[in-house]
Design a protein around this motif. Structure first.
Motif, PDB file in Angstrom:
ATOM      1  N   MET A   1      80.487 -27.415 -62.282  1.00  0.00           N
ATOM      2  CA  MET A   1      79.544 -28.360 -62.199  1.00  0.00           C
ATOM      3  C   MET A   1      79.829 -28.844 -60.565  1.00  0.00           C
ATOM      4  N   ALA A   2      79.907 -30.197 -60.449  1.00  0.00           N
ATOM      5  CA  ALA A   2      80.156 -30.502 -59.065  1.00  0.00           C
ATOM      6  C   ALA A   2      81.389 -30.007 -58.567  1.00  0.00           C
ATOM      7  N   VAL A   3      81.352 -29.614 -57.238  1.00  0.00           N
ATOM      8  CA  VAL A   3      82.616 -28.858 -56.800  1.00  0.00           C
ATOM      9  C   VAL A   3      83.699 -30.185 -56.234  1.00  0.00           C
ATOM     10  N   ILE A  27      71.980 -29.249 -50.906  1.00  0.00           N
ATOM     11  CA  ILE A  27      72.877 -30.029 -52.025  1.00  0.00           C
ATOM     12  C   ILE A  27      71.727 -30.569 -53.043  1.00  0.00           C
ATOM     13  N   ILE A  28      71.910 -30.497 -54.123  1.00  0.00           N
ATOM     14  CA  ILE A  28      70.927 -30.877 -55.142  1.00  0.00           C
ATOM     15  C   ILE A  28      71.259 -32.279 -55.770  1.00  0.00           C
ATOM     16  N   GLY A  29      70.783 -33.383 -55.387  1.00  0.00           N
ATOM     17  CA  GLY A  29      71.138 -34.603 -55.792  1.00  0.00           C
ATOM     18  C   GLY A  29      71.696 -35.342 -54.626  1.00  0.00           C
ATOM     19  N   GLY A  30      71.124 -36.505 -54.350  1.00  0.00           N
ATOM     20  CA  GLY A  30      71.609 -37.263 -53.063  1.00  0.00           C
ATOM     21  C   GLY A  30      72.145 -38.498 -53.338  1.00  0.00           C
ATOM     22  N   GLY A  31      72.841 -38.723 -54.703  1.00  0.00           N
ATOM     23  CA  GLY A  31      73.578 -39.900 -54.874  1.00  0.00           C
ATOM     24  C   GLY A  31      74.816 -40.034 -54.226  1.00  0.00           C
ATOM     25  N   LEU A  32      75.843 -40.634 -54.787  1.00  0.00           N
ATOM     26  CA  LEU A  32      77.090 -40.996 -54.109  1.00  0.00           C
ATOM     27  C   LEU A  32      77.909 -39.770 -53.658  1.00  0.00           C
ATOM     28  N   MET A  33      77.936 -38.869 -54.659  1.00  0.00           N
ATOM     29  CA  MET A  33      78.664 -37.365 -54.421  1.00  0.00           C
ATOM     30  C   MET A  33      77.917 -36.704 -53.220  1.00  0.00           C
ATOM     31  N   GLY A  34      76.493 -36.309 -53.727  1.00  0.00           N
ATOM     32  CA  GLY A  34      75.561 -35.569 -52.768  1.00  0.00           C
ATOM     33  C   GLY A  34      75.524 -35.937 -51.422  1.00  0.00           C
ATOM     34  N   VAL A  51      68.244 -32.143 -51.821  1.00  0.00           N
ATOM     35  CA  VAL A  51      66.952 -32.146 -52.840  1.00  0.00           C
ATOM     36  C   VAL A  51      67.136 -33.225 -53.739  1.00  0.00           C
ATOM     37  N   GLU A  52      66.083 -34.193 -53.933  1.00  0.00           N
ATOM     38  CA  GLU A  52      65.975 -35.145 -54.933  1.00  0.00           C
ATOM     39  C   GLU A  52      64.728 -35.083 -55.769  1.00  0.00           C
ATOM     40  N   VAL A  53      64.811 -36.080 -56.662  1.00  0.00           N
ATOM     41  CA  VAL A  53      63.538 -35.854 -57.505  1.00  0.00           C
ATOM     42  C   VAL A  53      62.337 -36.988 -56.999  1.00  0.00           C
ATOM     43  N   ASN A  54      62.602 -37.791 -55.887  1.00  0.00           N
ATOM     44  CA  ASN A  54      61.542 -38.398 -55.423  1.00  0.00           C
ATOM     45  C   ASN A  54      61.773 -39.000 -54.145  1.00  0.00           C
ATOM     46  N   GLU A 113      75.689 -28.683 -56.519  1.00  0.00           N
ATOM     47  CA  GLU A 113      75.092 -29.512 -57.668  1.00  0.00           C
ATOM     48  C   GLU A 113      75.817 -30.818 -57.500  1.00  0.00           C
ATOM     49  N   ALA A 114      74.983 -31.687 -57.579  1.00  0.00           N
ATOM     50  CA  ALA A 114      75.499 -33.249 -57.609  1.00  0.00           C
ATOM     51  C   ALA A 114      74.442 -34.151 -58.296  1.00  0.00           C
ATOM     52  N   ILE A 115      74.096 -33.962 -59.467  1.00  0.00           N
ATOM     53  CA  ILE A 115      73.302 -34.320 -60.104  1.00  0.00           C
ATOM     54  C   ILE A 115      73.903 -35.212 -61.399  1.00  0.00           C
ATOM     55  N   VAL A 116      73.053 -36.073 -61.871  1.00  0.00           N
ATOM     56  CA  VAL A 116      73.670 -36.849 -63.047  1.00  0.00           C
ATOM     57  C   VAL A 116      74.498 -36.079 -64.121  1.00  0.00           C
ATOM     58  N   GLU A 117      75.513 -36.957 -64.542  1.00  0.00           N
ATOM     59  CA  GLU A 117      76.188 -36.110 -65.499  1.00  0.00           C
ATOM     60  C   GLU A 117      75.835 -35.864 -66.797  1.00  0.00           C
ATOM     61  N   ASN A 118      74.819 -35.055 -66.773  1.00  0.00           N
ATOM     62  CA  ASN A 118      74.430 -34.610 -68.016  1.00  0.00           C
ATOM     63  C   ASN A 118      74.040 -33.196 -68.420  1.00  0.00           C
ATOM     64  N   ILE A 121      70.559 -31.648 -68.412  1.00  0.00           N
ATOM     65  CA  ILE A 121      69.973 -31.453 -67.202  1.00  0.00           C
ATOM     66  C   ILE A 121      70.549 -30.638 -66.208  1.00  0.00           C
ATOM     67  N   LYS A 122      71.806 -30.477 -66.165  1.00  0.00           N
ATOM     68  CA  LYS A 122      72.437 -29.605 -65.341  1.00  0.00           C
ATOM     69  C   LYS A 122      72.021 -28.100 -65.905  1.00  0.00           C
ATOM     70  N   HIS A 123      72.083 -27.755 -67.026  1.00  0.00           N
ATOM     71  CA  HIS A 123      71.754 -26.482 -67.555  1.00  0.00           C
ATOM     72  C   HIS A 123      70.122 -26.329 -67.251  1.00  0.00           C
TER      73      HIS A 123
HETATM   74  N1  LIG Z   1      80.911 -40.394 -58.191  1.00  0.00           N
HETATM   75  C1  LIG Z   1      82.049 -40.025 -58.207  1.00  0.00           C
HETATM   76  O1  LIG Z   1      83.119 -40.460 -57.961  1.00  0.00           O
HETATM   77  C2  LIG Z   1      82.234 -38.662 -58.969  1.00  0.00           C
HETATM   78  C3  LIG Z   1      83.458 -37.648 -58.882  1.00  0.00           C
HETATM   79  C4  LIG Z   1      83.605 -36.500 -59.211  1.00  0.00           C
HETATM   80  C5  LIG Z   1      82.476 -36.079 -59.868  1.00  0.00           C
HETATM   81  N2  LIG Z   1      81.225 -36.367 -59.903  1.00  0.00           N
HETATM   82  C6  LIG Z   1      80.010 -35.894 -60.501  1.00  0.00           C
HETATM   83  O2  LIG Z   1      79.264 -35.583 -59.462  1.00  0.00           O
HETATM   84  C7  LIG Z   1      77.818 -35.659 -59.984  1.00  0.00           C
HETATM   85  C8  LIG Z   1      77.118 -36.743 -59.086  1.00  0.00           C
HETATM   86  O3  LIG Z   1      77.684 -37.838 -59.272  1.00  0.00           O
HETATM   87  P1  LIG Z   1      77.202 -39.083 -58.308  1.00  0.00           P
HETATM   88  O4  LIG Z   1      77.916 -40.285 -58.572  1.00  0.00           O
HETATM   89  O5  LIG Z   1      76.763 -38.746 -56.998  1.00  0.00           O
HETATM   90  O6  LIG Z   1      75.950 -39.570 -59.377  1.00  0.00           O
HETATM   91  P2  LIG Z   1      74.505 -40.451 -58.533  1.00  0.00           P
HETATM   92  O7  LIG Z   1      73.913 -40.981 -59.945  1.00  0.00           O
HETATM   93  O8  LIG Z   1      74.995 -41.497 -57.707  1.00  0.00           O
HETATM   94  O9  LIG Z   1      73.635 -39.444 -57.960  1.00  0.00           O
HETATM   95  C9  LIG Z   1      72.897 -38.488 -58.870  1.00  0.00           C
HETATM   96  C10 LIG Z   1      71.700 -38.165 -58.283  1.00  0.00           C
HETATM   97  O10 LIG Z   1      70.911 -37.131 -58.608  1.00  0.00           O
HETATM   98  C11 LIG Z   1      69.777 -37.175 -58.727  1.00  0.00           C
HETATM   99  N3  LIG Z   1      69.113 -36.397 -59.616  1.00  0.00           N
HETATM  100  C12 LIG Z   1      69.027 -36.250 -60.820  1.00  0.00           C
HETATM  101  N4  LIG Z   1      68.554 -35.409 -61.458  1.00  0.00           N
HETATM  102  C13 LIG Z   1      68.039 -34.311 -60.397  1.00  0.00           C
HETATM  103  C14 LIG Z   1      67.418 -33.306 -60.232  1.00  0.00           C
HETATM  104  N5  LIG Z   1      67.054 -32.401 -61.380  1.00  0.00           N
HETATM  105  N6  LIG Z   1      67.264 -32.650 -59.062  1.00  0.00           N
HETATM  106  C15 LIG Z   1      67.629 -33.466 -57.978  1.00  0.00           C
HETATM  107  N7  LIG Z   1      68.341 -34.319 -58.008  1.00  0.00           N
HETATM  108  C16 LIG Z   1      68.524 -35.018 -59.228  1.00  0.00           C
HETATM  109  C17 LIG Z   1      69.355 -38.641 -58.999  1.00  0.00           C
HETATM  110  O11 LIG Z   1      68.010 -39.127 -58.400  1.00  0.00           O
HETATM  111  C18 LIG Z   1      70.622 -39.118 -58.215  1.00  0.00           C
HETATM  112  O12 LIG Z   1      70.426 -39.811 -56.724  1.00  0.00           O
HETATM  113  C19 LIG Z   1      78.004 -36.154 -61.453  1.00  0.00           C
HETATM  114  O13 LIG Z   1      78.219 -34.812 -62.197  1.00  0.00           O
HETATM  115  C20 LIG Z   1      79.296 -36.650 -61.592  1.00  0.00           C
HETATM  116  O14 LIG Z   1      79.948 -36.569 -62.824  1.00  0.00           O
HETATM  117  C21 LIG Z   1      81.163 -37.899 -59.395  1.00  0.00           C
END
Ligand SMILES: NC(=O)c1ccc[n+]([C@@H]2O[C@H](COP(=O)([O-])OP(=O)(O)OC[C@H]3O[C@@H](n4cnc5c(N)ncnc54)[C@H](O)[C@@H]3O)[C@@H](O)[C@H]2O)c1
Length: 131
Positions: A1-3, A27-34, A51-54, A113-118, A121-123
Motif C-alpha cells: 500500500m502506501a510506501v 502519485i494517486i491521491g493528493g491528501g496529506l501523504m500524497g 491524480v485526484e478524484v476532483n 498510491e496514497a489514497i484513502v485507507e480502504n 477502494i485500493k484493490h
Molecule cells: N497520514 C499519515 O500520517 C499516514 C501515514 C502512513 C500511511 N498513511 C496511509 O497513506 C494513505 C493516504 O493517507 P492520507 O493521510 O494522505 O489520506 P488523506 O485522506 O489525507 O488523502 C487521501 C486522498 O486520496 C484521494 N482519493 C481517494 N480515492 C481516490 C482515487 N480512487 N483516486 C485518486 N485519489 C483518491 C482523496 O480525495 C484524498 O485527497 C492511506 O492509506 C493512509 O493509511 C498515512
C-alpha cells in the motif's frame, strides 16, 4: 500500500542514481501523504503528476504544497528571497494535476498510491492501474 515516507525520501534524494532512473512520478491521491510525497519529488527535480478524484481536491493539494514550499524557501533562502521565490516557482512548474488515472500511469516511471485507507477502494484502483 502506501510506501513508507523515509524510504521515499531516500528514493527521491537528488544525488542518488534513482533520480536518473526515475524522471516521471505519478502519485494517486493528493491528501496529506500524497502532497508531501509530491513536494519532495518535485523539489528533487522530478516531473510529478498528482491524480485526484476532483478539481477541488487537486486545488487543495496544490495550495498545500505551495504553502509548504514557501515555508521551506524561507528557511533555505533566508537572506536571498529572490532565490526562494525561484525555488518555489521552479518546484511548482514540475507539478502537474490530473483526474485522468489511466493517462497518468501510462508513461510514468513510478506510481505511488496514497489514497484513502480502504482496502476495497485500493484493490479497485490497482486493478484499474494493472489494466
Ligand atoms: N497520514 C499519515 O500520517 C499516514 C501515514 C502512513 C500511511 N498513511 C496511509 O497513506 C494513505 C493516504 O493517507 P492520507 O493521510 O494522505 O489520506 P488523506 O485522506 O489525507 O488523502 C487521501 C486522498 O486520496 C484521494 N482519493 C481517494 N480515492 C481516490 C482515487 N480512487 N483516486 C485518486 N485519489 C483518491 C482523496 O480525495 C484524498 O485527497 C492511506 O492509506 C493512509 O493509511 C498515512
Amino acid at each position: 500500500m502506501a510506501v513508507p515516507f523515509l524510504m521515499l525520501n531516500r528514493c527521491f534524494s537528488s544525488s542518488s542514481a534513482m533520480t536518473a532512473a526515475i524522471k516521471n512520478v505519478t502519485i494517486i491521491g493528493g491528501g496529506l501523504m500524497g502532497s508531501g510525497i509530491a513536494q519532495v519529488a518535485a523539489q528533487t527535480g522530478h516531473q510529478v503528476t498528482i491524480v485526484e478524484v476532483n478539481e477541488d481536491a487537486l486545488k487543495k493539494a496544490q495550495a498545500g504544497i505551495q504553502t509548504s514550499l514557501q515555508r521551506v524557501a524561507k528557511k533555505l533562502y533566508k537572506d536571498k528571497p529572490a532565490d526562494g521565490e525561484k525555488f518555489v516557482k521552479d518546484t511548482l512548474s514540475r507539478l502537474n494535476l490530473s483526474m485522468d488515472l489511466t493517462g497518468s500511469v501510462k508513461n510514468t516511471d513510478i506510481v505511488i498510491e496514497a489514497i484513502v485507507e480502504n482496502i476495497d477502494i485500493k484493490h479497485k484502483l490497482f486493478s484499474t492501474i494493472d489494466r
